[in-house]
Design a protein around this motif. Structure first.
Motif, short mmCIF file in Angstrom:
data_model
loop_
_atom_site.label_atom_id
_atom_site.label_comp_id
_atom_site.label_asym_id
_atom_site.label_seq_id
_atom_site.Cartn_x
_atom_site.Cartn_y
_atom_site.Cartn_z
N CYS A 117 0.87 -1.18 0.00
CA CYS A 117 0.00 0.00 0.00
C CYS A 117 0.90 1.22 0.00
O CYS A 117 1.63 1.46 0.96
N VAL A 118 0.85 1.96 -1.09
CA VAL A 118 1.67 3.15 -1.24
C VAL A 118 0.84 4.39 -0.92
O VAL A 118 -0.30 4.53 -1.39
N ALA A 119 1.41 5.26 -0.12
CA ALA A 119 0.73 6.49 0.27
C ALA A 119 1.32 7.69 -0.44
O ALA A 119 2.53 7.77 -0.65
N SER A 120 0.46 8.60 -0.82
CA SER A 120 0.93 9.84 -1.43
C SER A 120 1.35 10.83 -0.35
O SER A 120 1.01 10.66 0.82
N GLY A 121 2.06 11.84 -0.72
CA GLY A 121 2.42 12.88 0.23
C GLY A 121 3.72 12.60 0.96
O GLY A 121 4.31 11.53 0.84
N ARG A 122 4.14 13.58 1.75
CA ARG A 122 5.42 13.49 2.45
C ARG A 122 5.27 13.32 3.94
O ARG A 122 6.23 13.46 4.67
N ILE A 133 2.88 -7.51 9.26
CA ILE A 133 2.76 -6.15 8.75
C ILE A 133 4.10 -5.44 8.96
O ILE A 133 4.77 -5.63 9.98
N SER A 134 4.47 -4.62 7.99
CA SER A 134 5.70 -3.85 8.10
C SER A 134 5.53 -2.57 7.30
O SER A 134 4.57 -2.43 6.54
N ARG A 135 6.45 -1.66 7.47
CA ARG A 135 6.36 -0.40 6.72
C ARG A 135 7.76 0.11 6.41
O ARG A 135 8.72 -0.18 7.11
N ASP A 136 7.81 0.90 5.34
CA ASP A 136 9.03 1.57 4.92
C ASP A 136 8.69 3.04 4.77
O ASP A 136 8.04 3.44 3.80
N ASN A 169 7.24 5.29 1.65
CA ASN A 169 5.82 5.59 1.89
C ASN A 169 4.94 4.37 1.66
O ASN A 169 3.85 4.48 1.07
N THR A 170 5.38 3.22 2.12
CA THR A 170 4.69 1.98 1.82
C THR A 170 4.51 1.14 3.09
O THR A 170 5.43 1.03 3.90
N VAL A 171 3.34 0.54 3.19
CA VAL A 171 3.08 -0.45 4.21
C VAL A 171 2.83 -1.79 3.52
O VAL A 171 2.22 -1.82 2.44
#
Length: 122
Positions: free
Chosen positions: A21-26, A69-72, A76-78
Motif C-alpha cells: 500500500c503506497v501512500a501519497s504525500g510526504r 505487517i511492516s512499513r518503509d 511511503n509503503t506499508v
C-alpha cells in the motif's frame, strides 16, 4: 493522504502473497497504518496494524503467526506478508491510515485505499 493497495490475486491454499500500500504525500511517517479485509456478505474486519515508527504491531487472532505487517517510511509503503493462506482469508483487503493509536477499529483510521482482492482456492 491517498492510498493505493496492490498485490492481491488468486492463490491456492497454503500459498503466500505480499500486499503493498503506497501512500501519497510526504507525511507518511506521521500516520499509523492498518489492514482490514471484507469477505462477501460480511462486515469489514481488522487484520493488522502498525505504529508510526514500525515498532508496534497488532494482529487479529486468526492471522497471528501467518501475517506480518511492516512499513518503509522512506518508500511511503506499508506491507502485509500473508503466508499459509486459507480459503477463509478470501476477501478484499484494504489499507488505512490514521492519526491516533494503531487500533483495531475502523474508526481509528481516517483514510482508506480502494482495496485489493485476495482469493484463496482450496
Amino acid at each position: 493522504v491517498q492510498l493505493q493497495a496492490s498485490g492481491g490475486g488468486l492463490v491456492q491454499a497454503g500459498g503466500s502473497l505480499r500486499l503493498s500500500c503506497v501512500a501519497s504525500g510526504r507525511t507518511f511517517s506521521t500516520y499509523t497504518m492498518g489492514w482490514f479485509r471484507q469477505a462477501p456478505g460480511k462486515e469489514r474486519e481488522f487484520v493488522a496494524s502498525i505504529s508510526r515508527n514500525g515498532v508496534g504491531t497488532g494482529y487479529f487472532d486468526s492471522v497471528k503467526g501467518r501475517f506480518t505487517i511492516s512499513r518503509d517510511n522512506v518508500k511511503n509503503t506499508v506491507y502485509l506478508q500473508i503466508n499459509i493462506l486459507k480459503p477463509e482469508d478470501t476477501g478484499v483487503y484494504y489499507c488505512a491510515a490514521g492519526t491516533g493509536q494503531y487500533g483495531p477499529m475502523p474508526d481509528d483510521y481516517t483514510y482508506w485505499g480502494q482495496g485489493t482482492q485476495v482469493t484463496v482456492s482450496s
